[in-house]
Design an enzyme around this catalytic site. Structure first.
Site, PDB file in Angstrom:
ATOM      1  N   ASP A 143     131.728  51.900   1.017  1.00  0.00           N
ATOM      2  CA  ASP A 143     130.646  52.470   1.356  1.00  0.00           C
ATOM      3  C   ASP A 143     129.683  51.440   0.988  1.00  0.00           C
ATOM      4  O   ASP A 143     130.139  50.539   0.503  1.00  0.00           O
ATOM      5  CB  ASP A 143     130.415  54.336  -0.077  1.00  0.00           C
ATOM      6  CG  ASP A 143     129.170  54.894  -0.281  1.00  0.00           C
ATOM      7  OD1 ASP A 143     128.536  55.036   0.389  1.00  0.00           O
ATOM      8  OD2 ASP A 143     128.832  54.767  -1.547  1.00  0.00           O
ATOM      9  N   ASP A 165     126.018  52.295  -0.579  1.00  0.00           N
ATOM     10  CA  ASP A 165     125.378  52.243  -2.047  1.00  0.00           C
ATOM     11  C   ASP A 165     126.039  52.411  -3.269  1.00  0.00           C
ATOM     12  O   ASP A 165     126.496  54.004  -3.026  1.00  0.00           O
ATOM     13  CB  ASP A 165     124.007  53.673  -2.425  1.00  0.00           C
ATOM     14  CG  ASP A 165     123.106  53.654  -0.934  1.00  0.00           C
ATOM     15  OD1 ASP A 165     123.020  52.278  -0.753  1.00  0.00           O
ATOM     16  OD2 ASP A 165     122.845  54.599  -0.241  1.00  0.00           O
TER      17      ASP A 165
END
Length: 272
Positions: free
Chosen positions: A41, A43
């Site tokens: 991922d 963020d």
């Protein structure tokens, strides 16, 4: 998108350290099996912000490429261990993918183009970086892939930024073989990764900071919930968990538990 001010935002901008200053994950050299695809991922996993909430274009890279400033002159960078982790995975021949559900995919890609990874003096700079395959949105049905054997080498940057060792620091984007960056369930992201790579879901290890994305484990993916950004320790924990859950672990080896502080979000961002 209106900017959401984050009253608790850290005043010090993190930057990733040169690869040679941080030891690579120990599981990469302990003789045990490794996943065939590492997926991250963005963020609060690779960088400590929501790109669709905290960052306002236009963006400008610093002279060394370790941070990027936005329209408000706020600076953003990777977590400290990121360059070491990505460089170590590349050295082991493990392809890397990004899976983000941000609402500003173009801004996320621009951030990956502008940020650079300080290169280890011992890194092999002769091998060209992989060309990432991308999916623009869930509605697209065509997945673009690049065959390095038939595609021309990417043009060299006219003035490549260099690390303190004098070795050119590559764009962060060059570390990723596959990009799945668009809103929506990450079930779609992983279905596209599977279609693009042919790698079985059980051979994928996913690092994410939000427990809602555990839904991808229904596919057979092993997800490691990170505490406060990915670190070499988190990667080791994830690899050990992957070995145990796929039946590939050695006797006495097991996961180290999942992160308990992963719900530490600031503001009300929508990425993840």
């Amino acid at each position: 998108m209106p900017r959401i001010k984050n009253l608790n935002q850290a005043t010090t901008t993190p930057t990733t350290s040169p690869s040679d200053t941080i030891s690579p994950p120990s599981t990469f050299s302990d003789g045990g099996p490794l996943p065939k695809l590492l997926v991250f991922d963005l963020d609060y996993t690779l960088w400590p912000f929501w790109v669709d909430t905290h960052v306002s274009p236009p963006l400008k890279a610093s002279s060394d490429g370790l941070t990027v400033s936005d329209a408000y002159r706020d600076s953003y960078g990777f977590y400290p261990d990121v360059a070491s982790i990505l460089d170590a995975a590349k050295a082991k021949g493990i392809p890397i993918a990004a899976a983000s559900r941000t609402h500003t995919p173009d801004l996320a890609r621009q951030m990956l183009r502008l940020l650079r990874l300080p290169r280890s003096p011992h890194a092999d700079s002769s091998a060209p970086p992989p060309s990432p395959s991308t999916s623009a949105a869930p509605s697209d049905t065509t997945i673009t892939t690049t065959n390095p054997a038939t595609s021309p080498a990417p043009p060299k940057h006219p003035n490549p930024k260099s690390s303190s060792s004098g070795i050119p620091s590559p764009q962060a984007l060059s570390a990723f073989a596959h990009l799945e960056i668009y809103p929506g369930s990450k079930m779609t992201h992983f279905a596209r990764l599977h279609a693009a790579t042919g790698i079985a879901y059980a051979e994928m290890l996913f690092f994410d900071d939000e427990s809602r994305n555990r839904e991808v484990e229904k596919l057979g993916v092993v997800m490691c919930l990170v505490r406060d950004g990915v670190t070499r320790i988190e990667v080791d924990r994830g690899v050990r968990s992957w070995r145990t859950r796929t039946g590939k672990g050695r006797e006495g080896e097991g996961g180290e538990g999942e992160g308990k502080g992963a719900g530490k979000k600031k503001g009300s961002g929508r990425g993840g």
